[in-house]
Write a protein that holds these residues in place. Structure first.
Motif, short mmCIF file in Angstrom:
data_model
loop_
_atom_site.label_atom_id
_atom_site.label_comp_id
_atom_site.label_asym_id
_atom_site.label_seq_id
_atom_site.Cartn_x
_atom_site.Cartn_y
_atom_site.Cartn_z
N CYS A 318 0.82 -1.23 0.00
CA CYS A 318 0.00 0.00 0.00
C CYS A 318 0.84 1.26 0.00
O CYS A 318 0.40 2.31 -0.44
N TRP A 319 2.06 1.17 0.57
CA TRP A 319 2.93 2.36 0.64
C TRP A 319 3.82 2.49 -0.58
O TRP A 319 4.76 3.28 -0.58
N ARG A 320 3.56 1.69 -1.62
CA ARG A 320 4.37 1.75 -2.84
C ARG A 320 4.28 3.13 -3.47
O ARG A 320 5.27 3.65 -3.98
N LEU A 395 -3.01 2.44 12.55
CA LEU A 395 -4.34 2.70 11.98
C LEU A 395 -4.87 4.05 12.47
O LEU A 395 -5.36 4.87 11.67
N LYS A 396 -4.74 4.30 13.77
CA LYS A 396 -5.23 5.58 14.32
C LYS A 396 -4.42 6.75 13.74
O LYS A 396 -4.97 7.80 13.41
N THR A 397 -3.11 6.55 13.63
CA THR A 397 -2.25 7.65 13.17
C THR A 397 -2.51 7.95 11.70
O THR A 397 -2.56 9.12 11.30
N ILE A 398 -2.68 6.91 10.89
CA ILE A 398 -2.94 7.13 9.46
C ILE A 398 -4.28 7.85 9.29
O ILE A 398 -4.40 8.77 8.48
N THR A 399 -5.26 7.43 10.06
CA THR A 399 -6.56 8.10 9.99
C THR A 399 -6.42 9.59 10.31
O THR A 399 -6.96 10.45 9.61
N ILE A 407 -1.01 13.12 3.62
CA ILE A 407 -0.62 11.98 2.78
C ILE A 407 -0.83 12.36 1.31
O ILE A 407 -1.86 12.92 0.94
N PHE A 408 0.18 12.03 0.49
CA PHE A 408 0.21 12.43 -0.91
C PHE A 408 0.48 11.22 -1.80
O PHE A 408 0.97 10.20 -1.34
N ARG A 432 -8.32 6.49 -3.02
CA ARG A 432 -7.04 5.82 -2.75
C ARG A 432 -6.79 5.65 -1.25
O ARG A 432 -6.09 4.73 -0.84
N SER A 433 -7.31 6.58 -0.48
CA SER A 433 -7.08 6.45 0.97
C SER A 433 -7.94 5.34 1.56
O SER A 433 -7.56 4.72 2.55
#
Lengths: 581, 141
Positions: A318-320, A395-399, A407-408, A432-433
């Motif tokens: 996913c981080w590709r 998960l919490k931090t990405i949210t 996030i780009f 995408r998110s």
């Protein structure tokens, strides 16, 4: 250096008390100093009970529905405070003399160790600038759980008994400190007897295994490798550090340089690798224990770890493309995750200087060369637990980072109409998110299943890491109790005017004092509400509205590039719960 | 598909005569390495760690190229591949190691010739990543 636990401090206090009891010399005849130390002991033990009290909001004891165990806890605490007051009245004014007497020195040592235990428990909760309290570690919910309350009440009862024993022993040797004009000691004795619920082995283990929220210092990994026991200790400490660091990450999502896409990719890789290595090691143990009842548990754990590994791999993938405005590859989280990977690898593979980059064709150790089963299982369980906590925090931090628009994705990956903007990266779109969040949701779910399987293995084998499993169970089962959201100004141990008045009158009845405490607390609540209403009626109404629920900040609230001071409020105030309490 | 892609990219690297061509071919080399190592990692063999970390290093090389002003505008992501054409792990490691070695040599040469310092930096960073990938795949890291 292993992490200090509550049990270690209790043991230290126990050793001091035993040493004092073994003392054969003359009995100390310094009643003032004796009273000072006994008062410290009683106060410290009373404060052990503060945490469950303030987190569950237990203050009113006379209600018909009060749980007997809660009532015992309240009465014991009150009896200890009264006992401390009684000893306090025997302390002369003036400077504190230096303690020379060996007997007194041990008593002081015991009080010091118990106070350190109390401080250790307190590290799991922080006081925010606005007076509210917030969890500081994954252990904080355990401190409201029934197993913890049962165990800590019993422990406090045991220490109250110790204080009474001491007092009796000194009395039998003619020490004048034993004067008990108010009958305070008999109240304490009665309270100890009312602590009905005796803790089971698991509850005692849980209490003793609680570590400090402040992680131990990092152990540097030497180039030449480490012996197995040091590897295992390093894994335990590294896991503790990783849990501690990741716990605070969601609060930093909007501003920290440590929130970075490359770092997330890095830690997802570490997660996948820890799962893979755990699978590999458990498969070896399975071959070792073939035909034994533990087989089913091992097979379940291997399957669950394989699922978790697949989920982590999807996270790596996913981080590709996505990244963040902070490009750091190395952060405190990746440093701890890397150390955990390295040590776990060196425990399993037959090369003392194993690294993932130099792992080609390095075989796993032979069974004979592997550390004992329980040691390996403890290491795997500990490392996997830390990785699971990291998944939850990620998960919490990405949210939160998505809400903060940090996030780009490369503009090459979007349609030309968007890419026409002369930028190499553009903000990630919801289409995408969504998959990114889904991937992490899956990681969390699969990791939780895997850690539960490992919990079962650890509990069945009785490994030292079983305390992690007990803590998880306790934290899950405490949801029925009021969640922690109180205000520091509402701490039940602060005597109010009515309780103080009773004490000045010489009242020693714990029941009367508790009722006075409850009335004082209700008065404070009422005054606080009245002040709020007078100062800002609209705010008070808004705090009770659904919008005040625990939802992440929306994009409109986000200021991604503004450096702001991090808020230490990990848990927003739940006003309704506070009032209910 | 894997073997064909290797041959095609290798030919492009050998024939690249300017910076955009070198960067474009190197990009594809990294992307292919990432896709293939990811496919092998999914199989979770004993070389899981090696494939996982080789793929990560390839991503770093690819991202370095993306920052070069001289990179061609049509850089495309290599589709994830599960078609390894029956190539074994040993053979795949050897083929990819040779490919990234060639990419690193071309990138070093491009770094020497590049006029723009950002191109030079990107080429050097990508070359280092290629060497890291090679080291991981050959066990000499």
């Amino acid at each position: 250096m292993a992490a200090v636990t509550f049990g270690a401090l209790i043991d230290a206090a126990e050793q001091h008390i035993e040493a004092a009891r073994q003392y054969q010399g003359p009995v100390p005849m310094n009643p003032g100093e004796l009273a000072r130390q006994l008062r410290r002991l009683a106060l410290t033990v009373a404060r052990y009970l503060d945490e469950p009290l303030r987190r569950t909001g237990l203050v009113a004891v006379s209600g018909p529905g009060t749980d007997p165990a809660d009532r015992a806890l309240l009465e014991l605490r009150q009896a200890l405070l009264v006992t401390a007051d009684g000893f306090g009245s025997l302390i002369p004014d003036g400077p504190v003399p230096e303690v020379q007497d060996p007997c007194l020195r041990h008593l002081t040592g015991a009080a010091d160790a118990l106070a350190a235990g109390r401080d250790l428990l307190a590290t799991h909760v922080a006081t925010n600038p606005d007076g509210t309290l917030a969890d500081r570690s994954v252990w904080a919910p355990v401190l409201t759980s029934r197993p913890f309350v049962t165990a800590v009440t019993a422990e406090a009862g045991r220490w109250t008994g110790r204080v009474l024993d001491w007092t009796s022993w000194l009395a039998s040797h003619g020490c004048p400190v034993l004067t008990d004009p108010c009958g305070i000691l008999s109240h304490a004795e009665a309270a100890v007897q009312r602590v009905a619920a005796r803790p089971g082995d698991e509850e005692t283990l849980l209490l003793r295994g609680i570590p400090s929220a402040t992680p131990p210092p990092r152990i540097t990994i030497p180039e030449h490798g480490e012996p197995d026991d040091v590897l295992c200790e390093g894994i335990a400490i590294g896991a503790e550090r990783l849990r501690s660091i990741t716990f605070g990450m969601p609060d930093q999502a909007a501003w920290s340089w440590q929130i970075s896409g490359p770092a997330w990719e890095h830690s997802a890789r570490a997660g996948a690798l820890i799962c893979h290595m755990s699978e590999t090691a458990l498969a070896m143990l399975l071959r070792h224990t073939s035909g034994q009842p533990a087989d089913a548990g091992l097979s379940t754990a291997i399957g669950a770890l394989a699922d978790a590994r697949t989920a982590w791999l999807r996270g790596v993938e996913c981080w590709r493309l996505p990244t963040t405005d902070a490009p750091s590859h190395v952060t405190p989280v990746t440093a701890e995750a890397d150390a955990l990977v390295l040590r776990t690898g060196r425990l399993i593979y037959a090369h003392p200087r194993w690294t993932p980059q130099r792992s080609k064709d390095i075989k796993t150790r032979e069974l004979a060369g592997l550390a004992p089963d329980a040691t390996v299982l403890t290491a795997l369980h500990t490392a996997s637990d830390a990785i699971m906590r990291m998944a939850e925090a990620d998960l919490k931090t990405i949210t939160a980072a998505l809400a903060a628009q940090r996030i780009f994705v490369p503009s090459r990956t979007v349609s030309l109409s968007y890419a026409a903007v002369a930028r190499r990266y553009i903000r990630i779109s919801p289409d995408r998110s969504g998959p990114l969040l889904d991937a992490y949701q899956t990681i969390v779910e699969r990791s939780q299943l895997a850690i539960r399987a490992l919990d079962e293995l650890a509990l069945n084998a009785g490994t030292p890491s079983q305390v992690l499993a007990l803590a998880r169970r306790a934290a899950e089962h405490q949801h029925g109790r009021a969640s922690y959201s109180g205000s520091a100004s509402d701490l039940p141990y602060r005597p109010g005017p009515l309780e103080n008045g009773f004490r000045k009158m010489g009242t020693a009845d714990p029941g009367l004092l508790l009722r006075a405490n409850a009335i004082d607390r209700a008065t404070r609540e009422l005054l606080a509400d009245a002040r709020d209403a007078a100062a800002n009626p609209a705010r008070l109404a808004a705090m009770d509205s659904p919008q005040n629920s625990h939802t992440p900040a929306g994009p409109s609230a986000a200021k991604p590039l503004t450096r702001v001071r991090p808020s230490s409020a990990a848990t927003p105030v739940n006003t309704a719960a506070r009032r209910q309490a | 598909m894997f073997m064909e892609a290797i041959d095609t990219i290798q030919a492009r690297l050998e024939s690249a005569c300017d910076l955009p061509a070198t960067l474009g071919a190197s990009w594809d080399a990294f992307e292919l390495t990432r896709a293939v190592t990811s496919a092998y990692a999914t199989q979770a063999s004993a070389r899981f760690a090696m494939f996982l970390y080789a793929g990560s290093a390839a991503c770093r090389g690819r991202d370095a190229i993306y920052t070069a002003p001289g990179a061609p505008p049509d850089l495309a992501d290599f589709p994830g591949t599960s078609d390894l054409g029956g190539v074994g792990e040993d053979e795949a490691c050897g083929l990819l190691a040779a490919l990234v070695l060639l990419a690193s040599l071309r990138l070093r040469a491009a770094a020497r010739d590049a006029a723009d310092s950002r191109d030079r930096d990107a080429c050097q960073e990508a070359a280092e990543a290629a060497e890291e990938v090679r080291g991981i795949l050959t066990g000499t890291a």
